[in-house]
Write an enzyme that holds these catalytic residues in place. Structure first.
Site, PDB file in Angstrom:
ATOM      1  N   GLU A 114       0.830  -1.201   0.000  1.00 47.37           N
ATOM      2  CA  GLU A 114       0.000   0.000   0.000  1.00 47.37           C
ATOM      3  C   GLU A 114       0.869   1.257   0.000  1.00 47.37           C
ATOM      4  O   GLU A 114       1.903   1.297   0.676  1.00 47.37           O
ATOM      5  CB  GLU A 114      -0.911   0.022   1.231  1.00 47.37           C
ATOM      6  CG  GLU A 114      -1.804  -1.205   1.374  1.00 47.37           C
ATOM      7  CD  GLU A 114      -2.836  -1.301   0.276  1.00 47.37           C
ATOM      8  OE1 GLU A 114      -3.190  -0.246  -0.296  1.00 47.37           O
ATOM      9  OE2 GLU A 114      -3.297  -2.420  -0.016  1.00 47.37           O
TER      10      GLU A 114
ATOM     11  N   ASP B 186     -20.077   5.714  11.177  1.00 45.84           N
ATOM     12  CA  ASP B 186     -18.972   6.183  10.347  1.00 45.84           C
ATOM     13  C   ASP B 186     -19.526   6.574   8.980  1.00 45.84           C
ATOM     14  O   ASP B 186     -20.729   6.494   8.740  1.00 45.84           O
ATOM     15  CB  ASP B 186     -17.904   5.084  10.227  1.00 45.84           C
ATOM     16  CG  ASP B 186     -16.497   5.654  10.133  1.00 45.84           C
ATOM     17  OD1 ASP B 186     -16.324   6.710   9.483  1.00 45.84           O
ATOM     18  OD2 ASP B 186     -15.561   5.060  10.706  1.00 45.84           O
TER      19      ASP B 186
ATOM     20  N   THR C 116      -9.055  -0.188  -0.460  1.00 44.77           N
ATOM     21  CA  THR C 116      -8.956  -1.626  -0.226  1.00 44.77           C
ATOM     22  C   THR C 116      -7.569  -1.851   0.358  1.00 44.77           C
ATOM     23  O   THR C 116      -6.567  -1.525  -0.286  1.00 44.77           O
ATOM     24  CB  THR C 116      -9.111  -2.414  -1.539  1.00 44.77           C
ATOM     25  OG1 THR C 116     -10.432  -2.218  -2.043  1.00 44.77           O
ATOM     26  CG2 THR C 116      -8.861  -3.891  -1.319  1.00 44.77           C
TER      27      THR C 116
ATOM     28  N   ARG D 216     -14.270 -14.747   6.284  1.00 43.49           N
ATOM     29  CA  ARG D 216     -14.834 -13.402   6.134  1.00 43.49           C
ATOM     30  C   ARG D 216     -15.533 -12.989   7.420  1.00 43.49           C
ATOM     31  O   ARG D 216     -15.977 -13.824   8.204  1.00 43.49           O
ATOM     32  CB  ARG D 216     -15.787 -13.317   4.943  1.00 43.49           C
ATOM     33  CG  ARG D 216     -17.197 -13.836   5.173  1.00 43.49           C
ATOM     34  CD  ARG D 216     -17.265 -15.342   5.235  1.00 43.49           C
ATOM     35  NE  ARG D 216     -18.628 -15.822   5.425  1.00 43.49           N
ATOM     36  CZ  ARG D 216     -18.910 -16.971   6.028  1.00 43.49           C
ATOM     37  NH1 ARG D 216     -17.948 -17.739   6.499  1.00 43.49           N
ATOM     38  NH2 ARG D 216     -20.165 -17.369   6.164  1.00 43.49           N
TER      39      ARG D 216
ATOM     40  N   HIS E 103     -26.647 -12.476  -3.703  1.00 45.19           N
ATOM     41  CA  HIS E 103     -25.274 -12.125  -3.339  1.00 45.19           C
ATOM     42  C   HIS E 103     -24.553 -13.318  -2.717  1.00 45.19           C
ATOM     43  O   HIS E 103     -23.378 -13.581  -3.010  1.00 45.19           O
ATOM     44  CB  HIS E 103     -25.320 -10.950  -2.356  1.00 45.19           C
ATOM     45  CG  HIS E 103     -24.062 -10.696  -1.594  1.00 45.19           C
ATOM     46  ND1 HIS E 103     -23.280  -9.569  -1.783  1.00 45.19           N
ATOM     47  CD2 HIS E 103     -23.440 -11.396  -0.604  1.00 45.19           C
ATOM     48  CE1 HIS E 103     -22.254  -9.604  -0.960  1.00 45.19           C
ATOM     49  NE2 HIS E 103     -22.333 -10.704  -0.224  1.00 45.19           N
TER      50      HIS E 103
END
Length: 285
Positions: free
Chosen positions: A105, A227, A266, A218, A205
């Protein structure tokens, strides 16, 4: 008369004395038990807090400032011990996971995931962490908070067949080395669907994700009102190819049309013991 009185008194004293001597000695008082040692601080039960609803989570990504490496090497070598002392102080109220993002990143070198039953406890840890030498030289580049909840849609009552599929899918890959944090926000059209319409979308989904649950772990956190996002999705895997295919399958479902944010950022990191992470980032430049 006086002699007689003295004799009676003397006799009485002898009688009392004789009675005392004649009785068996009283049993000794039992020894006092030693004071109990204070109980050791009990860490938060990791398995329990990670599976419970109503748990607060704070994700934060950090970038090490270049001037950290101007700090004396001896001080930087002590950074890990200082951070571990903060973890020890807060271990009864929080669990902390660490991830190395440097090399993956541009905007971060690492991120933390902090779970607590009380949001104030998570905040207290993060305040103390930022007061360490390592924390003072770490700039926050992203911060997201959320809570865990029971299944909203794919539950035993609402969608029993898919719930059975979810419950029966067990991670079977090698121990995960990689973790992803992906925020997701829905648009107003999504929230104005009926419950039945959203359930149908979530069934569509969920179905294509089932084959990947053996390769990808997950976890979902809810953030609406807490938020600027609606969900924080978190994944662990040792198979980046499987994760890529999972994301492709999710990109193709109709529910994706309701997203106004998927990622951005991400965040990909390697799962690290926090002590190792601090040492790695303190020694390298």
């Amino acid at each position: 008369m006086k002699v007689r009185c003295v004799s009676l008194v003397a006799a009485g004293l002898l009688t009392i004395a004789g009675s005392a001597i004649g009785q068996p000695a009283p049993a000794p008082m039992p020894a006092m038990a030693p004071a109990a040692k204070p109980a050791m601080n009990t860490p938060v039960d990791r398995a329990k807090i990670l599976s419970a609803p109503g748990v607060f989570v704070a994700f934060s990504t950090y970038k090490i400032r270049p001037d950290y490496f101007k700090v004396a090497l001896a001080e930087r070598k002590g950074a890990a011990d200082e951070v571990m002392a903060v973890l020890e102080k807060h271990k009864e109220k929080v669990i902390v996971d660490a991830y190395l993002t440097r090399g993956y990143e541009a905007k971060s070198d690492y991120f933390l995931r902090v779970h607590a039953y009380d949001a104030v406890a998570a905040q207290a840890f993060l305040v103390d962490f930022r007061a360490t030498r390592f924390g003072m030289y770490s700039d926050v580049t992203e911060s997201l908070v959320g809570i865990t909840k029971a299944l909203n849609y794919i539950s035993k009552d609402k969608s029993p067949d898919l719930n059975k599929g979810l419950s029966g899918a067990t991670y079977a890959g090698d121990a995960p080395r990689f973790a992803f944090m992906i925020p997701v926000k829905k648009n107003a059209d999504w929230w104005n669907l009926t419950d039945e319409q959203r359930l149908k979308e979530m069934e569509t989904h969920t179905l294509p994700t089932l084959p990947f649950l053996v390769n990808v772990k997950r976890k979902l956190y809810h953030s609406t009102g807490l938020d600027d996002t609606d969900f924080i999705t978190y994944f662990e895997t040792n198979d980046l190819g499987a994760f890529n295919n999972l994301m492709l399958s999710l990109a193709k479902v109709p529910e994706n049309k309701y997203h106004v944010r998927w990622g951005n950022p991400t965040v990909l990191g390697t799962i690290q013991p926090i002590e190792n992470l601090v040492k790695t980032l303190s020694m390298g430049n």
